[in-house]
Scaffold this motif. Sequence first.
Motif, PDB file in Angstrom:
ATOM      1  N   THR A 115      65.048  31.787  37.396  1.00 20.73           N
ATOM      2  CA  THR A 115      65.950  32.729  38.075  1.00 20.73           C
ATOM      3  C   THR A 115      66.310  33.930  37.198  1.00 20.73           C
ATOM      4  O   THR A 115      66.612  34.996  37.708  1.00 20.73           O
ATOM      5  CB  THR A 115      67.248  32.027  38.532  1.00 20.73           C
ATOM      6  OG1 THR A 115      67.741  31.264  37.447  1.00 20.73           O
ATOM      7  CG2 THR A 115      66.998  31.121  39.721  1.00 20.73           C
ATOM      8  N   ARG A 120      60.814  36.016  38.353  1.00 21.27           N
ATOM      9  CA  ARG A 120      61.987  35.396  38.987  1.00 21.27           C
ATOM     10  C   ARG A 120      61.574  34.459  40.101  1.00 21.27           C
ATOM     11  O   ARG A 120      60.854  34.855  41.019  1.00 21.27           O
ATOM     12  CB  ARG A 120      62.890  36.488  39.588  1.00 21.27           C
ATOM     13  CG  ARG A 120      63.361  37.506  38.589  1.00 21.27           C
ATOM     14  CD  ARG A 120      64.660  37.089  37.944  1.00 21.27           C
ATOM     15  NE  ARG A 120      64.828  37.750  36.665  1.00 21.27           N
ATOM     16  CZ  ARG A 120      65.697  38.721  36.409  1.00 21.27           C
ATOM     17  NH1 ARG A 120      66.492  39.138  37.360  1.00 21.27           N
ATOM     18  NH2 ARG A 120      65.780  39.251  35.207  1.00 21.27           N
ATOM     19  N   SER A 122      63.137  30.400  41.915  1.00 17.14           N
ATOM     20  CA  SER A 122      64.124  29.328  41.788  1.00 17.14           C
ATOM     21  C   SER A 122      63.508  27.939  41.859  1.00 17.14           C
ATOM     22  O   SER A 122      64.196  26.948  41.670  1.00 17.14           O
ATOM     23  CB  SER A 122      65.188  29.474  42.873  1.00 17.14           C
ATOM     24  OG  SER A 122      64.570  29.464  44.140  1.00 17.14           O
TER      25      SER A 122
END
Length: 204
Positions: A115, A120, A122
């Motif tokens: 994150t 990026r 998750s």
Amino acid sequence: MSRDQDLHRFIDALDKAIFQRLTPGSAEHDLARKIFDALKIPGEPGQQVDQEPLPAHQYLHKALETARSGPADLAAVADAFEALAPRLNWYRRKGSESAGPVFAEGHANTIIIGTEGLERRSDLQIGVSLLAPHIQYVDHHHPPPEVYLVLSPGAWRQEQGPWHEPGLGGIVYNTPDIVHAMKSGDHPLFAVWCLDWACCIERR
Ligand SMILES: [Fe+2]
């Protein structure tokens, strides 16, 4: 979405080094397979933030030299990491001040993919911990299972079990939420960790 060449090179080198050391059919192999399969689809590019260099960062060069002294596939991980290093955001573990100034000054973490990473996403996290000599990382635990690729001397412990030294190129596997820690001796400790957050995103 595409992935830049340096990051691609790091993932490729890490993939090779990890699978070289895992036994097919083992839980850690399955975990790494899931993470590296997910990585076939790149995430969003991340941003670098302005930051003061952390004191433990002075040990990075020595740590990389040690990793390069090992087999060629570990040297490839070290080389690829070094190319990424200037673009990474380094941080101290949240709340590390409460463990005292020696720990706070003696460690540095960075997330390469995750994150707050260079990429990026998750669903997984790939990062690195660097410890100055004679530092013990605080006991910690997290919902996702984790595989470490160890790139230096240093000792690991799970729960209140004995400390063990995986050695250069060793693998450490942590089951979900198991308490674990690591500590350096005379050399800096340097290790890559890979966590599968896809299993427990709702618990973040
Ligand atoms: Fe961990």
